[in-house]
Design an enzyme around this catalytic site. Structure first.
Site, PDB file in Angstrom:
ATOM      1  CG  HIS A  48      39.729  84.531  29.967  1.00  9.65           C
ATOM      2  ND1 HIS A  48      39.932  83.199  29.675  1.00  9.65           N
ATOM      3  CD2 HIS A  48      38.530  84.586  30.589  1.00  9.65           C
ATOM      4  CE1 HIS A  48      38.905  82.488  30.101  1.00  9.65           C
ATOM      5  NE2 HIS A  48      38.025  83.306  30.668  1.00  9.65           N
ATOM      6  CD  GLU A  49      37.224  87.627  32.508  1.00 11.47           C
ATOM      7  OE1 GLU A  49      36.063  87.567  32.065  1.00 11.47           O
ATOM      8  OE2 GLU A  49      37.742  86.706  33.176  1.00 11.47           O
ATOM      9  CG  HIS A  67      34.109  85.536  28.659  1.00 17.40           C
ATOM     10  ND1 HIS A  67      33.534  84.369  28.224  1.00 17.40           N
ATOM     11  CD2 HIS A  67      34.970  85.181  29.649  1.00 17.40           C
ATOM     12  CE1 HIS A  67      34.051  83.350  28.916  1.00 17.40           C
ATOM     13  NE2 HIS A  67      34.918  83.814  29.783  1.00 17.40           N
ATOM     14  CG  HIS A  80      30.780  85.027  22.625  1.00 20.97           C
ATOM     15  ND1 HIS A  80      30.571  83.969  23.470  1.00 20.97           N
ATOM     16  CD2 HIS A  80      30.179  84.705  21.454  1.00 20.97           C
ATOM     17  CE1 HIS A  80      29.870  83.044  22.829  1.00 20.97           C
ATOM     18  NE2 HIS A  80      29.610  83.461  21.608  1.00 20.97           N
TER      19      HIS A  80
END
Ligand SMILES: [Zn+2]
Length: 649
Positions: free
Chosen positions: A441-442, A445, A448
């Site tokens: 998940h991290e 980010h 991105h």
């Protein structure tokens, strides 16, 4: 010269340095405002870079305060906050800057590129959403409303906290705590007059523990009733908040608060959000009813609101009991991290090269990131728990990709922080599967932010991304932590070197989707209630009537009349989620849709994955996610893929 900043933060001189920088910035702003013919190049760009450099200086302090917290970091950090807040408030209220943006926008509209236009558009919007363009009298009204709203939201949270803390329930009969995990029993136990008693409260995890494992239905009902009737005085506050938000939105030129909220989000209008939520409700109902039947089958009585967590646990144990200890040996930290890098390389052609650099902790590490062999960014990982680190996991962006005022390229950098078990020379750090999901998940980010190719830092990487789209890249990547082809890359038993068996992966997926339709309906109930509540002015009994009306579609178990859930809905009345709770599901649809496009193309060598890199990751906040997403998929998002991801047929 290194492309990247050296990590450093001198706590002794930080405040003096900060003050100097801010004074300099203020002088620079004055000089910039004196320019007669303001252009993007001579006004916006220097202003944009000035803020970027301030971030470069400030981020190491907030990072240190979170990962190496000490009395000194706390002192310096709390001393710096009011200084920086005062500075940014002044900046955000400087109408000369607003006027300059407007003029530049009008003069250069046809010559600026799309990224530059987006920078202007977002800045102008920010000013206007706080009323910069309105007359003095209206501005004064807005200011009064804002002050009042922040007091009310604070009172709401305080009342809820007081009510939560005011209640306790003492169990004297040891038989009533049978079945609870022993650590929870220990946490509840205390001695009184030589007898062991057990105290339960409305705080987490105490409340949730009894509701999940507590055998005695009477006690569960008492706890539940206390929980859902907290802070009745908040009903009046809700009325006041709703009225003021409605008034504020109208002063700013919107019909209602929902419209105001959507002005800066990806969802384009009220109708899109409502029909999106209603479609998901319709599609989840049948399966939710079947799930309730399954749940009812393990119960010896008709299930009521205060029973559902308890019987869910029984059913879950019966169907998919996951023993974390059985999984951990397959998730050794170093092998997970390297496997994730390998996966990212296979999916997007990005390589991670560890570099030697002195950082804030010997367990932290730095990596240069290459995209198709071109140096692109730097990633810092700090994954292990230690006493001085704040709990949880997060990505924190530092430098943003851009071209600076001299036209030189600046590369991006970011930190990923987790709290995994610490490794020792004798024992490796073995993760839970949840930890693997968190890491993915991290990293979603992080890439991105890091893979942005945007030249304007204010809309580069995660900067300028709409609130209801921010979780799209993180949820997208997180989904791969359940994908057999991906897990097989690195989920290898650290002793036996055996690859995780398919049956164990299947069990993970099934347990993730356990009672998923019921869970989905509950989230949709919150989302739809929040959104409709801000679409017109509801007051008094009207609030409850709206909730009851929505529950006809979402609540399969009748909610008792005494339940006043809204008085404890802190996300929207005490936090920043008003007319935005739907964002969770909104971003999940984008991520599920993209995820399956990649999976259906066989995961590795997927064309959609490459397009995702080139459109979504490279694009950052330079365009609305609506535009980027539709460019990626050639169509609007498809909710069916979210249902598929949740195992809802
Ligand atoms: Zn996230």
């Amino acid at each position: 010269m290194s492309q990247f900043l050296q990590f450093e933060c001198n706590l002794d001189t930080f405040i003096t340095q900060l003050q100097e920088k801010l004074t300099n910035n203020e002088q620079t702003i004055e000089k910039l405002l004196e320019i007669k013919n303001k252009t993007y190049a001579n006004f916006v760009k220097p202003l944009e870079m000035m803020e970027e450099y301030l971030e470069h200086f400030f981020t190491p302090l907030s990072h240190l305060n979170a990962v190496n917290n000490s009395e000194v970091t706390q002192k310096v950090y709390s001393e710096s906050l009011p200084i920086i807040t005062e500075y940014s408030t002044k900046l955000s209220q400087n109408l000369e800057i607003y006027t300059a943006y407007k003029t530049i926008n009008a003069n250069e509209k046809t010559t600026l590129n799309a990224q530059q236009q987006r920078v202007l558009e977002l800045n102008i919007q920010n000013f206007e959403l706080s009323g910069a363009h309105l007359d003095t009298q209206t501005k004064a009204k807005l200011q009064t409303i804002n002050i009042k709203l922040s007091e009310l939201s604070n009172d709401f949270s305080q009342n809820l906290l007081n009510a939560t803390n005011a209640f306790e329930y003492i169990i004297e009969n040891a038989a009533d705590v049978e079945g609870l995990p022993s650590s929870d029993i220990q946490a509840a136990a205390f001695e009184e007059d030589g007898i062991t008693k057990y105290k339960f409260t409305l705080q987490m995890p105490s409340y949730i523990s009894y509701m999940t494992y507590g055998k005695n239905a009477k006690i569960r009902e008492t706890l539940y009733k206390a929980y859902v009737t907290r802070a009745p005085e908040n009903a009046k506050i809700i009325d006041d908040i709703l009225r003021l938000k409605s008034e504020m939105s109208q002063l700013l030129g919107f019909d209602n608060y929902a419209q105001y909220s959507l002005a800066s989000k990806m969802a384009k209008d009220e109708e899109s959000v409502i029909s999106f939520l209603e479609k998901l409700i319709n599609n989840s109902q049948l399966q939710a009813q079947n799930e309730l039947k399954e749940l009812q089958a393990v119960a010896d009585k008709a299930i009521q609101s205060f029973d559902s967590a308890y019987y869910s646990e029984i059913l879950k144990k019966e169907q998919y009991d996951i023993d974390e200890e059985e999984y951990r040996p397959y998730f050794e930290q170093t092998s997970v991290v390297n496997g994730m890098f390998d996966f990212l390389d296979k999916l997007f052609s990005i390589q991670f090269q560890k570099i030697d650099e002195i950082l804030w902790d010997s367990k932290a590490s730095a990596y240069d990131v290459y995209v198709e062999d071109k140096l692109t960014a730097r990633l810092y990982l700090d994954l292990e728990a230690r006493e001085s680190k704040r709990g949880g996991a997060w990505m924190h962006n530092w430098q943003a990709h851009c071209t600076d005022e001299k036209g030189e390229e600046q590369l991006a950098s970011a930190f990923v922080v987790c709290n995994f078990p610490a490794s020792t020379p004798e024992n490796p750090s073995l993760l839970r599967h949840d930890d693997v999901v968190t890491l993915f998940h991290e990293m979603g980010h992080a890439i991105h932010h890091l893979l942005s190719s945007v030249n304007e830092n204010e809309v580069s990487g995660v900067n300028g991304v709409e609130w209801d789209a921010v979780e799209f890249p993180s949820q997208f990547l997180e989904n791969f932590a359940y994908e057999p082809k991906v897990l097989q890359l690195f989920a290898v038993h650290h002793k036996t070197k055996e690859v995780i068996p398919d049956s164990m992966i299947e069990k993970l997926v099934k347990s993730k989707n356990f009672l998923s339709a019921m869970g989905m309906l509950r989230q949709l109930e919150f989302s739809l209630f929040d959104f409709k509540l801000h679409s017109q002015l509801y007051q008094g009994e009207g609030v409850q009537a709206l909730l009851n009306d929505i529950r006809k579609e979402t609540a399969l178990i009748k909610t008792p009349d005494y339940n006043k859930f809204q008085n404890g809905f802190a996300h929207i009345f005490g936090g920043g989620y008003a007319a935005g709770y739907y964002s969770y599901k909104w971003a999940e649809v984008l991520s599920a849709d993209t995820f399956y496009a990649v999976v259906d193309e066989g995961v590795f060598h997927s064309n959609t994955a490459k397009k995702y890199r080139d459109i979504v990751l490279n694009g950052g906040g330079s365009q609305s996610m609506k535009v980027l997403f539709e460019e990626l998929m050639g169509r609007e998002a498809n909710i069916n893929q979210l249902l598929r991801l949740n195992g809802i047929h």
